[in-house]
Design a protein around this motif. Sequence first.
Motif, PDB file in Angstrom:
ATOM      1  N   ARG A   1       9.057  10.871  -3.936  1.00  0.00           N
ATOM      2  CA  ARG A   1       9.374  11.959  -3.303  1.00  0.00           C
ATOM      3  C   ARG A   1       9.613  13.344  -4.200  1.00  0.00           C
ATOM      4  O   ARG A   1      10.543  14.104  -3.869  1.00  0.00           O
ATOM      5  N   SER A   2       9.086  13.074  -5.393  1.00  0.00           N
ATOM      6  CA  SER A   2       9.345  14.194  -6.458  1.00  0.00           C
ATOM      7  C   SER A   2       7.931  15.203  -6.414  1.00  0.00           C
ATOM      8  O   SER A   2       6.918  14.644  -5.850  1.00  0.00           O
ATOM      9  N   ALA A   3       8.117  16.127  -7.043  1.00  0.00           N
ATOM     10  CA  ALA A   3       7.081  17.161  -7.409  1.00  0.00           C
ATOM     11  C   ALA A   3       5.941  16.444  -7.688  1.00  0.00           C
ATOM     12  O   ALA A   3       4.462  16.984  -7.580  1.00  0.00           O
ATOM     13  N   LYS A   4       6.329  15.564  -8.897  1.00  0.00           N
ATOM     14  CA  LYS A   4       4.878  15.093  -9.807  1.00  0.00           C
ATOM     15  C   LYS A   4       4.559  13.857  -9.384  1.00  0.00           C
ATOM     16  O   LYS A   4       3.871  13.149 -10.093  1.00  0.00           O
ATOM     17  N   ALA A   5       4.681  13.235  -8.119  1.00  0.00           N
ATOM     18  CA  ALA A   5       4.465  12.219  -7.530  1.00  0.00           C
ATOM     19  C   ALA A   5       2.855  11.819  -7.635  1.00  0.00           C
ATOM     20  O   ALA A   5       1.890  12.773  -7.471  1.00  0.00           O
ATOM     21  N   LYS A   6       2.481  10.680  -8.040  1.00  0.00           N
ATOM     22  CA  LYS A   6       1.158  10.239  -8.096  1.00  0.00           C
ATOM     23  C   LYS A   6       0.517   9.957  -6.648  1.00  0.00           C
ATOM     24  O   LYS A   6      -0.508  10.391  -6.355  1.00  0.00           O
ATOM     25  N   HIS A   7       1.310   9.569  -5.868  1.00  0.00           N
ATOM     26  CA  HIS A   7       0.821   9.421  -4.450  1.00  0.00           C
ATOM     27  C   HIS A   7       1.833  10.241  -3.578  1.00  0.00           C
ATOM     28  O   HIS A   7       2.951  10.183  -3.948  1.00  0.00           O
ATOM     29  N   LYS A   8       1.448  10.946  -2.587  1.00  0.00           N
ATOM     30  CA  LYS A   8       2.177  11.980  -1.585  1.00  0.00           C
ATOM     31  C   LYS A   8       2.702  11.222  -0.492  1.00  0.00           C
ATOM     32  O   LYS A   8       2.200  10.407  -0.167  1.00  0.00           O
ATOM     33  N   MET A   9       3.812  11.751  -0.105  1.00  0.00           N
ATOM     34  CA  MET A   9       4.588  11.104   1.148  1.00  0.00           C
ATOM     35  C   MET A   9       3.380  11.140   2.190  1.00  0.00           C
ATOM     36  O   MET A   9       3.742  10.292   3.077  1.00  0.00           O
ATOM     37  N   ALA A  10       2.704  11.904   2.488  1.00  0.00           N
ATOM     38  CA  ALA A  10       1.763  12.124   3.603  1.00  0.00           C
ATOM     39  C   ALA A  10       1.121  10.640   3.674  1.00  0.00           C
ATOM     40  O   ALA A  10       0.621  10.335   4.718  1.00  0.00           O
ATOM     41  N   LEU A  11       0.618   9.950   2.470  1.00  0.00           N
ATOM     42  CA  LEU A  11      -0.210   8.752   2.750  1.00  0.00           C
ATOM     43  C   LEU A  11       0.843   7.659   3.283  1.00  0.00           C
ATOM     44  O   LEU A  11       0.520   6.569   3.621  1.00  0.00           O
ATOM     45  N   PHE A  12       2.200   7.706   3.463  1.00  0.00           N
ATOM     46  CA  PHE A  12       2.807   6.604   3.861  1.00  0.00           C
ATOM     47  C   PHE A  12       3.722   7.131   5.230  1.00  0.00           C
ATOM     48  O   PHE A  12       4.402   6.329   5.581  1.00  0.00           O
ATOM     49  N   GLN A  13       2.970   7.911   5.937  1.00  0.00           N
ATOM     50  CA  GLN A  13       3.470   8.137   7.122  1.00  0.00           C
ATOM     51  C   GLN A  13       2.969   6.955   8.079  1.00  0.00           C
ATOM     52  O   GLN A  13       1.881   6.433   7.907  1.00  0.00           O
ATOM     53  N   PRO A  14       3.956   6.487   9.151  1.00  0.00           N
ATOM     54  CA  PRO A  14       3.439   5.512   9.889  1.00  0.00           C
ATOM     55  C   PRO A  14       2.064   5.564  10.347  1.00  0.00           C
ATOM     56  O   PRO A  14       1.770   6.421  10.937  1.00  0.00           O
ATOM     57  N   LEU A  15       1.374   4.330  10.441  1.00  0.00           N
ATOM     58  CA  LEU A  15      -0.008   4.250  11.007  1.00  0.00           C
ATOM     59  C   LEU A  15      -0.986   4.785  10.138  1.00  0.00           C
ATOM     60  O   LEU A  15      -2.196   4.644  10.735  1.00  0.00           O
ATOM     61  N   THR A  16      -0.783   5.374   8.980  1.00  0.00           N
ATOM     62  CA  THR A  16      -1.594   5.868   8.231  1.00  0.00           C
ATOM     63  C   THR A  16      -2.707   4.568   7.572  1.00  0.00           C
ATOM     64  O   THR A  16      -2.183   3.524   7.350  1.00  0.00           O
ATOM     65  N   LEU A  17      -4.163   4.746   7.476  1.00  0.00           N
ATOM     66  CA  LEU A  17      -4.898   3.908   7.184  1.00  0.00           C
ATOM     67  C   LEU A  17      -5.390   4.125   5.780  1.00  0.00           C
ATOM     68  O   LEU A  17      -5.758   5.070   5.511  1.00  0.00           O
ATOM     69  N   LEU A  18      -5.029   2.916   4.878  1.00  0.00           N
ATOM     70  CA  LEU A  18      -5.105   3.140   3.704  1.00  0.00           C
ATOM     71  C   LEU A  18      -6.229   2.011   2.915  1.00  0.00           C
ATOM     72  O   LEU A  18      -6.411   0.996   3.288  1.00  0.00           O
ATOM     73  N   ASP A  19      -6.681   2.709   1.819  1.00  0.00           N
ATOM     74  CA  ASP A  19      -7.465   1.854   1.034  1.00  0.00           C
ATOM     75  C   ASP A  19      -6.495   1.584  -0.288  1.00  0.00           C
ATOM     76  O   ASP A  19      -5.966   2.684  -0.860  1.00  0.00           O
ATOM     77  N   LEU A  20      -6.167   0.325  -0.795  1.00  0.00           N
ATOM     78  CA  LEU A  20      -5.126  -0.096  -1.762  1.00  0.00           C
ATOM     79  C   LEU A  20      -5.504  -0.754  -2.766  1.00  0.00           C
ATOM     80  O   LEU A  20      -6.730  -1.723  -2.598  1.00  0.00           O
ATOM     81  N   ASP A  21      -5.141  -0.534  -4.123  1.00  0.00           N
ATOM     82  CA  ASP A  21      -5.068  -1.497  -5.170  1.00  0.00           C
ATOM     83  C   ASP A  21      -3.674  -1.773  -5.399  1.00  0.00           C
ATOM     84  O   ASP A  21      -2.945  -1.007  -5.561  1.00  0.00           O
TER      85      ASP A  21
END
Length: 225
Positions: A40-60
């Motif tokens: 939730r910081s401006a310099k985040a590597k991953h943005k909050m939009a990726l973690f909205q419920p039911l988002t489909l992700l490729d993950l390492d």
Amino acid sequence: MLTKTQGIVISYMRYRETSILVNVYTAEMGISSYIENGVRSAKAKHKMALFQPLTLLDLDVYHKPGKGLHRISEAKCFFPYQAIPFDIAKSSLALFLSEVLSKVLKEEEANPALFEFLSHSMQYLDRASEHFENFHLQFLWQLAAFLGFGADNAAEFYQQLKAAGCIVPNFTELDALIHADYGHSIVLHRAERKELLAGMLNYYQLHMENFGEIRSLQILQEVLA
């Protein structure tokens, strides 16, 4: 150990000032919890939009069996939604289903068939242009089978509700609805859809300990009125 997997975000909660704890149903490890620092910081590597419920992700992910919290190395969306975030009916359905899933997905083991069902269902909902008003009813029916308590037919479903003292929905086309593919048009009036959904949630309460109430239900019913 760094593991590649696909996942569907179930829920997240804020943790400290800029971090979150996110629950993800993964194809390889079942339900897993991750801490995402600084998201939730401006310099985040991953943005909050990726973690909205039911988002489909490729993950390492760094996943250690027996450990409560894991870490995400890389995350990207493998199916960006085009409609769900912007269509009030679809976003209400997604909110409702994510709350249901947060209550029923507990197993920390792989179930590829269940993951594929969840992924396919959400991609269908995003793409659908019409006849998705009964999507959640068909979804709940199929999900119950994956969870191990699905009824074989409408008669068995009604019988279990009646035996438990629950109100039995007055809908004669349930067998047609539950055996139809998503998008197959079966006309349900508002009162019928509301009654049938109440019956299905009662059915889940019979079979899932601590299932409880669904807070987003009222929003869904108002939107689909």
